[in-house]
Design an enzyme around this catalytic site. Structure first.
Site, PDB file in Angstrom:
ATOM      1  N   ASP A  55       0.812  -1.219   0.000  1.00 54.28           N
ATOM      2  CA  ASP A  55       0.000   0.000   0.000  1.00 54.28           C
ATOM      3  C   ASP A  55       0.844   1.266   0.000  1.00 54.28           C
ATOM      4  O   ASP A  55       0.562   2.203  -0.750  1.00 54.28           O
ATOM      5  CB  ASP A  55      -1.006   0.000   1.145  1.00 54.28           C
ATOM      6  CG  ASP A  55      -0.401  -0.177   2.535  1.00 54.28           C
ATOM      7  OD1 ASP A  55       0.790  -0.555   2.632  1.00 54.28           O
ATOM      8  OD2 ASP A  55      -1.120   0.051   3.528  1.00 54.28           O
ATOM      9  N   SER A 153      -4.866  -4.717  13.047  1.00 47.75           N
ATOM     10  CA  SER A 153      -5.134  -3.290  12.913  1.00 47.75           C
ATOM     11  C   SER A 153      -5.941  -2.705  14.062  1.00 47.75           C
ATOM     12  O   SER A 153      -6.825  -1.882  13.851  1.00 47.75           O
ATOM     13  CB  SER A 153      -5.830  -3.010  11.577  1.00 47.75           C
ATOM     14  OG  SER A 153      -5.728  -1.663  11.227  1.00 47.75           O
ATOM     15  N   ASP A 196      -5.238   0.087   6.075  1.00 46.06           N
ATOM     16  CA  ASP A 196      -6.002  -0.160   7.296  1.00 46.06           C
ATOM     17  C   ASP A 196      -7.148   0.825   7.450  1.00 46.06           C
ATOM     18  O   ASP A 196      -8.277   0.445   7.784  1.00 46.06           O
ATOM     19  CB  ASP A 196      -5.089  -0.090   8.516  1.00 46.06           C
ATOM     20  CG  ASP A 196      -4.000  -1.153   8.498  1.00 46.06           C
ATOM     21  OD1 ASP A 196      -4.112  -2.100   7.684  1.00 46.06           O
ATOM     22  OD2 ASP A 196      -3.043  -1.035   9.269  1.00 46.06           O
ATOM     23  N   ASN A 239       5.253  -4.991  18.278  1.00 48.06           N
ATOM     24  CA  ASN A 239       5.021  -3.668  18.845  1.00 48.06           C
ATOM     25  C   ASN A 239       5.458  -2.595  17.866  1.00 48.06           C
ATOM     26  O   ASN A 239       6.639  -2.431  17.585  1.00 48.06           O
ATOM     27  CB  ASN A 239       5.800  -3.520  20.159  1.00 48.06           C
ATOM     28  CG  ASN A 239       5.428  -2.240  20.897  1.00 48.06           C
ATOM     29  OD1 ASN A 239       4.841  -1.330  20.326  1.00 48.06           O
ATOM     30  ND2 ASN A 239       5.762  -2.190  22.167  1.00 48.06           N
ATOM     31  N   LYS A 240       4.488  -1.829  17.346  1.00 46.21           N
ATOM     32  CA  LYS A 240       4.794  -0.800  16.351  1.00 46.21           C
ATOM     33  C   LYS A 240       5.595   0.365  16.918  1.00 46.21           C
ATOM     34  O   LYS A 240       6.014   1.239  16.181  1.00 46.21           O
ATOM     35  CB  LYS A 240       3.495  -0.263  15.736  1.00 46.21           C
ATOM     36  CG  LYS A 240       2.878  -1.185  14.694  1.00 46.21           C
ATOM     37  CD  LYS A 240       1.746  -0.480  13.991  1.00 46.21           C
ATOM     38  CE  LYS A 240       1.120  -1.346  12.913  1.00 46.21           C
ATOM     39  NZ  LYS A 240      -0.008  -0.673  12.243  1.00 46.21           N
TER      40      LYS A 240
END
Length: 471
Positions: A55, A153, A196, A239-240
């Site tokens: 994306d 998400s 998302d 973990n973003k």
């Protein structure tokens, strides 16, 4: 729709609302007894059937909304203050003032996702509807059943729910809101694309959604009717806001570096490729992109080597390809960048999305499954975003009957998704629960989940985010 609290509860019970909705409403009532009226918004999680890390390169994806969601109970206030509690009391209360430049909480704080939405909504209004400023704040409670860090998400669902709450008087169309929030969520530090937010806001019940970007376009894709969609959580949390964020952002940078290399090689025979700003553009401008890609060096490369190859200064290359949204420079990864492998994944994954959408519309579940399997191989070996737990989980899903299985989401942990014939889904769930969760996880020093349906379940395509009872 804003309703008296008791009337909202009555309508939820009458509509057969989930325990989650009722629990969020109850926590809201207990925390803010002074609020006599309440609104309620839901935002679904998503699972991506195919199209990973395409994306933000402008290339298509094919996700669907799932029956796990974020619920936000709220009461508007006259001030610009936001005060939000979580259903899970382990999360501290969020309190801030809405503006066009909101200071962040510490990295990793859950409230940054609400702040991301608030800042994006304010800045949209400042340029398009200044008569709507200041944006009114809210008192609210948030709860959800999307496991955080699972690749389903939860973070974007929270951003979307917060935006629907704070932007309820602005009448922003769904496509514009999706694009706004895709950029707005970068407030938390990830360099993601728009999948998302788009599927959360534009999903169709009963169908996956093929999404194309720049401009944003969506097309519902019915999945083969004989198949169920299974989601399996590896229980490895991605973990973003930690090391996974650096790894994710490195992949974004490697795609930018790869594009510079492709343009450098391709422009001699096709000068038009110099116009490309995304891999999507290069793919469209160069019909023989596979041949050009084959000419790139196979080995990892330093910025110095890439700079010499493309004929740009190192400083210019770092500024154009390694600068993050907050202005910081991405550190060079140990062992060098791998632009060729990253571009190989992205460009072939885009092809797989197109083929998968066609296969799904024809009801060709066998081909759809094969494409999902190919996608996982590329994610694991070319984009290098899998992990031993995900690989084992995908293998077991296939072993016990899935037509196709792959990691889903950003990777580095999180979930796998599979398609399976309805008649064998119960046996597959039992076998995977036994082999992966009860036998394999202890060998990785991971805890066995207490409830199967929290980590391993059949889901179906759900509708987009919205307000309960109209609005």
């Amino acid at each position: 729709m804003i309703l008296p609290v008791q009337e909202m509860e009555r309508r939820l019970i009458q509509a057969g609302a989930s325990r989650l909705c009722l629990a969020v409403l109850e926590r809201f009532r207990n925390e803010f007894p002074e609020c006599g009226e309440v609104g309620l918004v839901r935002a679904p999680g998503r699972v991506n059937i195919i199209g990973e890390h395409t994306d933000y390169n402008g290339l298509p994806v094919m996700p669907m909304a799932i029956d796990r969601e974020i619920v936000f109970a709220f009461a508007p206030v006259e001030s610009v203050e936001v005060e939000v509690v979580a259903l899970d009391k382990a999360y501290e209360k969020v309190h801030f003032v809405v503006s066009g430049d909101i200071p962040k909480f510490p990295t990793g704080h859950w409230g940054n996702y609400i702040k991301a939405a608030a800042q994006a909504i304010w800045n949209w209004a400042a340029t398009r509807r200044p008569d709507k400023l200041p944006i009114r704040g809210v008192k609210g409670c948030v709860g959800g059943d999307i496991p955080p860090g699972s690749g389903l998400s939860s973070s974007s669902a929270l951003v979307v729910a917060s935006a629907l709450v704070l932007g309820r008087e602005l009448d922003i169309d769904r496509a514009s809101l999706a694009e706004l929030l895709a950029k707005g969520e970068r407030y938390v530090g990830t360099e993601g694309g728009g999948m998302d937010q788009a599927v959360c806001l534009m999903a169709r019940a009963g169908s996956a959604l093929k999404i194309e970007f720049f401009p944003l376009r969506t097309n519902p894709v019915p999945l083969p009717p004989e198949c169920a969609v299974v989601v399996a959580n590896s229980t490895v949390t991605a973990n973003k806001t930690g090391a996974a964020r650096v790894a994710f952002n490195t992949r974004v940078a490697e795609c930018r570096l790869g594009l510079e290399l492709l343009k450098s090689v391709g422009r001699e025979k096709n000068p038009r490729v110099a116009e490309a700003t995304l891999l999507k553009d290069f793919m469209a401008l160069e019909p023989n992109w596979q041949q050009v890609l084959n000419l790139l060096p196979d080995e990892p490369m330093t910025v110095e080597q890439i700079s010499a190859f493309v004929g740009q200064s190192e400083d210019n290359l770092r500024r154009r390809c390694l600068t993050m949204r907050d202005g910081s420079l991405l550190p060079d990864p140990e062992g060098g960048f791998k632009p060729k492998k990253r571009c190989l994944h992205v460009l072939t994954e885009a092809q797989r999305v197109e083929q998968a959408a066609e296969a799904a519309e024809r009801g060709d579940s066998e081909l759809l499954g094969r494409l999902m399997n190919e996608s996982h191989f590329s994610c694991a070996h070319n984009y290098e975003i899998s992990c031993p737990e995900l690989d084992r989980l995908v293998d077991l899903l296939r072993e016990y009957g899935a037509l196709g299985a792959r990691l889903t989401g950003a990777g580095f942990g999180g979930c796998a998704v599979a398609i399976v014939k309805h008649e064998i889904a119960p046996q597959l769930l039992d076998a995977v629960w036994s082999e992966y969760y009860q036998r394999f996880l202890p060998t990785r020093n991971l805890e066995i989940p207490s409830q199967q349906n929290q980590v391993l379940f059949v889901t179906k395509p759900m509708s987009a985010a919205g307000e309960f009872f109209g609005g």
